[in-house]
Motif scaffolding. Structure first.
Motif, PDB file in Angstrom:
ATOM      1  N   PHE A 155       5.693   9.950  21.086  1.00 29.72           N
ATOM      2  CA  PHE A 155       6.746  10.678  20.374  1.00 29.72           C
ATOM      3  C   PHE A 155       7.154   9.913  19.120  1.00 29.72           C
ATOM      4  CE2 PHE A 155      11.179  11.447  19.377  1.00 29.72           C
ATOM      5  CZ  PHE A 155      11.286  12.823  19.421  1.00 29.72           C
ATOM      6  N   HIS A 156       7.150  10.607  17.987  1.00 25.42           N
ATOM      7  CA  HIS A 156       7.363   9.996  16.678  1.00 25.42           C
ATOM      8  C   HIS A 156       8.764  10.343  16.167  1.00 25.42           C
ATOM      9  CE1 HIS A 156       7.050   9.134  12.460  1.00 25.42           C
ATOM     10  NE2 HIS A 156       5.731   9.114  12.392  1.00 25.42           N
ATOM     11  N   SER A 157       9.704   9.403  16.253  1.00 29.84           N
ATOM     12  CA  SER A 157      10.998   9.642  15.618  1.00 29.84           C
ATOM     13  C   SER A 157      10.772   9.784  14.114  1.00 29.84           C
ATOM     14  CB  SER A 157      11.967   8.497  15.916  1.00 29.84           C
ATOM     15  OG  SER A 157      11.547   7.292  15.321  1.00 29.84           O
ATOM     16  N   HIS A 158      11.581  10.617  13.459  1.00 31.20           N
ATOM     17  CA  HIS A 158      11.251  10.986  12.079  1.00 31.20           C
ATOM     18  C   HIS A 158      12.515  11.335  11.306  1.00 31.20           C
ATOM     19  CE1 HIS A 158       9.176  13.080   8.786  1.00 31.20           C
ATOM     20  NE2 HIS A 158       8.019  12.679   9.287  1.00 31.20           N
ATOM     21  N   ALA A 159      12.518  10.956  10.034  1.00 24.79           N
ATOM     22  CA  ALA A 159      13.628  11.322   9.159  1.00 24.79           C
ATOM     23  C   ALA A 159      13.818  12.827   9.143  1.00 24.79           C
ATOM     24  CB  ALA A 159      13.366  10.812   7.748  1.00 24.79           C
ATOM     25  N   ASP A 160      15.080  13.249   9.040  1.00 23.72           N
ATOM     26  CA  ASP A 160      15.442  14.661   8.956  1.00 23.72           C
ATOM     27  C   ASP A 160      15.101  15.445  10.224  1.00 23.72           C
ATOM     28  OD1 ASP A 160      16.415  14.131   6.452  1.00 23.72           O
ATOM     29  OD2 ASP A 160      14.816  15.142   5.360  1.00 23.72           O
ATOM     30  N   THR A 161      14.965  14.730  11.343  1.00 25.71           N
ATOM     31  CA  THR A 161      14.900  15.381  12.650  1.00 25.71           C
ATOM     32  C   THR A 161      16.115  14.914  13.442  1.00 25.71           C
ATOM     33  OG1 THR A 161      13.711  13.688  13.944  1.00 25.71           O
ATOM     34  CG2 THR A 161      12.377  15.151  12.541  1.00 25.71           C
ATOM     35  N   HIS A 162      16.232  15.415  14.652  1.00 25.92           N
ATOM     36  CA  HIS A 162      17.380  15.039  15.478  1.00 25.92           C
ATOM     37  C   HIS A 162      17.172  13.720  16.205  1.00 25.92           C
ATOM     38  CE1 HIS A 162      17.719  19.517  15.109  1.00 25.92           C
ATOM     39  NE2 HIS A 162      18.946  19.176  14.799  1.00 25.92           N
ATOM     40  N   VAL A 163      15.970  13.157  16.115  1.00 28.42           N
ATOM     41  CA  VAL A 163      15.711  11.817  16.659  1.00 28.42           C
ATOM     42  C   VAL A 163      15.276  10.966  15.474  1.00 28.42           C
ATOM     43  CG1 VAL A 163      14.567  10.460  18.428  1.00 28.42           C
ATOM     44  CG2 VAL A 163      15.014  12.881  18.832  1.00 28.42           C
ATOM     45  N   ASP A 164      16.245  10.378  14.832  1.00 26.31           N
ATOM     46  CA  ASP A 164      16.070   9.759  13.527  1.00 26.31           C
ATOM     47  C   ASP A 164      16.626   8.336  13.532  1.00 26.31           C
ATOM     48  OD1 ASP A 164      16.059   9.104  10.844  1.00 26.31           O
ATOM     49  OD2 ASP A 164      17.386  10.715  10.197  1.00 26.31           O
ATOM     50  N   THR A 165      17.912   8.193  13.788  1.00 30.04           N
ATOM     51  CA  THR A 165      18.559   6.884  13.789  1.00 30.04           C
ATOM     52  C   THR A 165      18.223   6.117  15.071  1.00 30.04           C
ATOM     53  OG1 THR A 165      20.543   7.680  14.895  1.00 30.04           O
ATOM     54  CG2 THR A 165      20.477   7.855  12.480  1.00 30.04           C
ATOM     55  N   GLN A 166      18.470   4.811  15.061  1.00 30.17           N
ATOM     56  CA  GLN A 166      18.178   4.019  16.262  1.00 30.17           C
ATOM     57  C   GLN A 166      18.987   4.480  17.471  1.00 30.17           C
ATOM     58  OE1 GLN A 166      17.598  -0.159  15.729  1.00 30.17           O
ATOM     59  NE2 GLN A 166      17.858  -0.634  17.886  1.00 30.17           N
ATOM     60  N   PRO A 167      20.278   4.777  17.343  1.00 26.42           N
ATOM     61  CA  PRO A 167      20.986   5.307  18.518  1.00 26.42           C
ATOM     62  C   PRO A 167      20.371   6.592  19.063  1.00 26.42           C
ATOM     63  CG  PRO A 167      22.570   4.537  16.895  1.00 26.42           C
ATOM     64  CD  PRO A 167      21.223   4.482  16.233  1.00 26.42           C
ATOM     65  N   GLN A 168      19.873   7.444  18.172  1.00 28.86           N
ATOM     66  CA  GLN A 168      19.220   8.672  18.634  1.00 28.86           C
ATOM     67  C   GLN A 168      17.900   8.361  19.333  1.00 28.86           C
ATOM     68  OE1 GLN A 168      19.103  10.734  14.890  1.00 28.86           O
ATOM     69  NE2 GLN A 168      20.988  11.868  15.296  1.00 28.86           N
ATOM     70  N   VAL A 169      17.140   7.405  18.796  1.00 28.41           N
ATOM     71  CA  VAL A 169      15.887   6.993  19.448  1.00 28.41           C
ATOM     72  C   VAL A 169      16.182   6.439  20.837  1.00 28.41           C
ATOM     73  CG1 VAL A 169      13.956   5.381  19.357  1.00 28.41           C
ATOM     74  CG2 VAL A 169      14.693   6.551  17.271  1.00 28.41           C
ATOM     75  N   GLU A 170      17.194   5.594  20.933  1.00 25.44           N
ATOM     76  CA  GLU A 170      17.537   4.994  22.226  1.00 25.44           C
ATOM     77  C   GLU A 170      17.978   6.064  23.221  1.00 25.44           C
ATOM     78  OE1 GLU A 170      20.415   2.020  21.322  1.00 25.44           O
ATOM     79  OE2 GLU A 170      18.978   0.717  20.299  1.00 25.44           O
ATOM     80  N   ARG A 171      18.773   7.002  22.755  1.00 20.92           N
ATOM     81  CA  ARG A 171      19.212   8.083  23.653  1.00 20.92           C
ATOM     82  C   ARG A 171      18.013   8.875  24.150  1.00 20.92           C
ATOM     83  NH1 ARG A 171      23.717  12.914  22.574  1.00 20.92           N
ATOM     84  NH2 ARG A 171      23.553  13.779  24.678  1.00 20.92           N
ATOM     85  N   PHE A 172      17.099   9.180  23.243  1.00 22.06           N
ATOM     86  CA  PHE A 172      15.899   9.930  23.631  1.00 22.06           C
ATOM     87  C   PHE A 172      15.092   9.166  24.674  1.00 22.06           C
ATOM     88  CE2 PHE A 172      11.360  10.782  23.123  1.00 22.06           C
ATOM     89  CZ  PHE A 172      11.326  12.148  23.357  1.00 22.06           C
ATOM     90  N   LEU A 173      14.885   7.877  24.460  1.00 21.97           N
ATOM     91  CA  LEU A 173      14.109   7.080  25.416  1.00 21.97           C
ATOM     92  C   LEU A 173      14.785   7.031  26.779  1.00 21.97           C
ATOM     93  CD1 LEU A 173      12.958   4.103  23.163  1.00 21.97           C
ATOM     94  CD2 LEU A 173      11.595   6.049  23.937  1.00 21.97           C
ATOM     95  N   GLU A 174      16.101   6.951  26.779  1.00 18.70           N
ATOM     96  CA  GLU A 174      16.823   6.873  28.046  1.00 18.70           C
ATOM     97  C   GLU A 174      16.810   8.198  28.807  1.00 18.70           C
ATOM     98  OE1 GLU A 174      20.507   5.429  26.592  1.00 18.70           O
ATOM     99  OE2 GLU A 174      19.712   3.416  26.201  1.00 18.70           O
ATOM    100  N   MET A 175      16.586   9.299  28.097  1.00 19.82           N
ATOM    101  CA  MET A 175      16.594  10.624  28.724  1.00 19.82           C
ATOM    102  C   MET A 175      15.212  11.097  29.161  1.00 19.82           C
ATOM    103  SD  MET A 175      19.279  12.758  26.294  1.00 19.82           S
ATOM    104  CE  MET A 175      19.210  14.237  27.326  1.00 19.82           C
ATOM    105  N   THR A 176      14.150  10.379  28.781  1.00 13.68           N
ATOM    106  CA  THR A 176      12.793  10.865  29.035  1.00 13.68           C
ATOM    107  C   THR A 176      12.037   9.965  30.005  1.00 13.68           C
ATOM    108  OG1 THR A 176      12.149   9.781  26.956  1.00 13.68           O
ATOM    109  CG2 THR A 176      12.511  12.157  26.899  1.00 13.68           C
ATOM    110  N   ASP A 177      10.967  10.509  30.557  1.00 13.17           N
ATOM    111  CA  ASP A 177      10.129   9.847  31.555  1.00 13.17           C
ATOM    112  C   ASP A 177       9.303   8.741  30.895  1.00 13.17           C
ATOM    113  OD1 ASP A 177       8.176   9.095  33.377  1.00 13.17           O
ATOM    114  OD2 ASP A 177       7.696  11.145  33.991  1.00 13.17           O
ATOM    115  N   PRO A 178       9.469   7.484  31.317  1.00  8.07           N
ATOM    116  CA  PRO A 178       8.748   6.383  30.682  1.00  8.07           C
ATOM    117  C   PRO A 178       7.233   6.479  30.782  1.00  8.07           C
ATOM    118  CG  PRO A 178      10.555   5.555  32.024  1.00  8.07           C
ATOM    119  CD  PRO A 178      10.409   7.003  32.343  1.00  8.07           C
ATOM    120  N   ASP A 179       6.735   7.175  31.789  1.00  6.50           N
ATOM    121  CA  ASP A 179       5.289   7.311  31.940  1.00  6.50           C
ATOM    122  C   ASP A 179       4.740   8.449  31.082  1.00  6.50           C
ATOM    123  OD1 ASP A 179       4.997   5.214  33.794  1.00  6.50           O
ATOM    124  OD2 ASP A 179       5.599   6.529  35.439  1.00  6.50           O
ATOM    125  N   ALA A 180       5.449   9.545  31.043  1.00  8.66           N
ATOM    126  CA  ALA A 180       4.949  10.716  30.319  1.00  8.66           C
ATOM    127  C   ALA A 180       5.151  10.600  28.817  1.00  8.66           C
ATOM    128  CB  ALA A 180       5.639  11.974  30.833  1.00  8.66           C
TER     129      ALA A 180
END
Length: 296
Positions: A155-180
């Motif tokens: 999964f590629h965090s990207h400018a001008d998406t909803h997973v952009d800043t580091q807090p957003q990246v961290e939230r996404f990682l914490e909400m998703t399956d580490p294997d998948a």
């Protein structure tokens, strides 16, 4: 067994954002110049830029001694009922990637703002419901990609998406399956949004599945942020620069990646759409390849 950071490049570093655009370097020239620059590994870029017939693509890259690490799709899974559209891309790109020996599928989330016009297409922030749809959708996509094609989703965090800043990246990682769901750590996008690449590598070592190497010019980025410009405009202004002329510090990033103790692809992506001329990318690619190999 020795572990390695495998450096490669992508059509993006030749100014390629679309399958077909007269402002872009012709695909045969791209492949030839990748070899001239000193790289052996590439990504496929936007589907349709390189040949989509598996045998023809295999012949074209094989005759040049090149190998493929990954393909790329876009998936706006925070939107309701978007999964089928995303999967239609997977069926094309994952099949081609697997056929030519690739191991990863990079997934970029949907953008809330247009790359081409800077126009806001939807709200800048996701609702709680949107976050849940995004996380569960990406979990499903990662599992289906692995089961159907044997590829690892990154999964590629990207400018001008909803997973952009580091807090957003961290939230996404914490909400998703580490294997998948692994993270494609794009060093340029993380720095563009004020994040700390080395911190992410050290705090989420098991989630770093793939890497895009790029640097940004802090002065240009500061101007972009002050004026709230879109990413496409930022690229035109020179936000992405060749190393070592920007941030993050590449030796520090590569050292942190080596500390993971496993093989990882690190693919150079210096956004420069559109290029000033078709002669622009090759000298930059040569210097970048030489510089990164000298950092190791």
């Amino acid at each position: 067994m020795s572990r390695a950071i495998t450096i490669g490049t992508a059509p993006d570093s030749w100014g390629v954002w679309f399958a077909d655009d007269p402002q872009q370097t012709p695909w045969t020239r791209f492949l030839d110049e990748v070899v001239e620059a000193g790289y052996e590994w590439i990504e496929l870029g936007p589907y349709g830029y390189l040949p989509t017939d598996p045998q023809r693509l295999a012949d074209e890259i094989g005759s040049r001694g090149l190998k493929v690490s990954a393909g790329t799709i876009f998936a706006a899974l925070h939107r309701p009922d978007h999964y089928d559209e995303a999967w239609a891309q997977v069926e094309q790109v994952a099949a081609l990637t697997k056929a030519v020996g690739g191991t990863h599928l990079v997934v970029i989330p949907g953008q809330w703002r247009s790359d081409t016009t800077g126009e806001a297409l939807e709200p800048r922030e996701l609702t709680e419901e949107g976050w849940q749809r995004l996380a569960t959708g990406m979990d499903r996509l990662g599992r289906d990609i692995r089961e159907g094609y044997g590829l690892q989703m990154a999964f590629h965090s990207h400018a001008d998406t909803h997973v952009d800043t580091q807090p957003q990246v961290e939230r996404f990682l914490e909400m998703t399956d580490p294997d998948a769901v692994k993270l494609c750590l794009d060093t340029g996008h993380v720095s563009y949004s004020g994040g700390d690449n080395v911190d992410l590598i050290r705090r989420y070592p098991d989630r770093i599945g793939y890497v895009h190497l790029k640097q940004v010019d802090p002065e240009v980025v500061a101007k972009v942020k002050a004026q709230d410009l879109g990413f496409g405009e930022a690229v035109k202004l020179g936000a992405m620069v060749e190393p070592p002329h920007g941030v993050p510090d590449m030796p520090s990033v590569l050292e942190a990646l080596e500390g993971l103790g496993r093989d990882v692809f690190a693919i150079v992506e210096q956004d420069m759409y559109p290029v000033a001329s078709f002669d622009q990318p090759l000298p930059i690619a040569r210097r970048t390849c030489s510089y990164l190999r000298g950092c190791r």
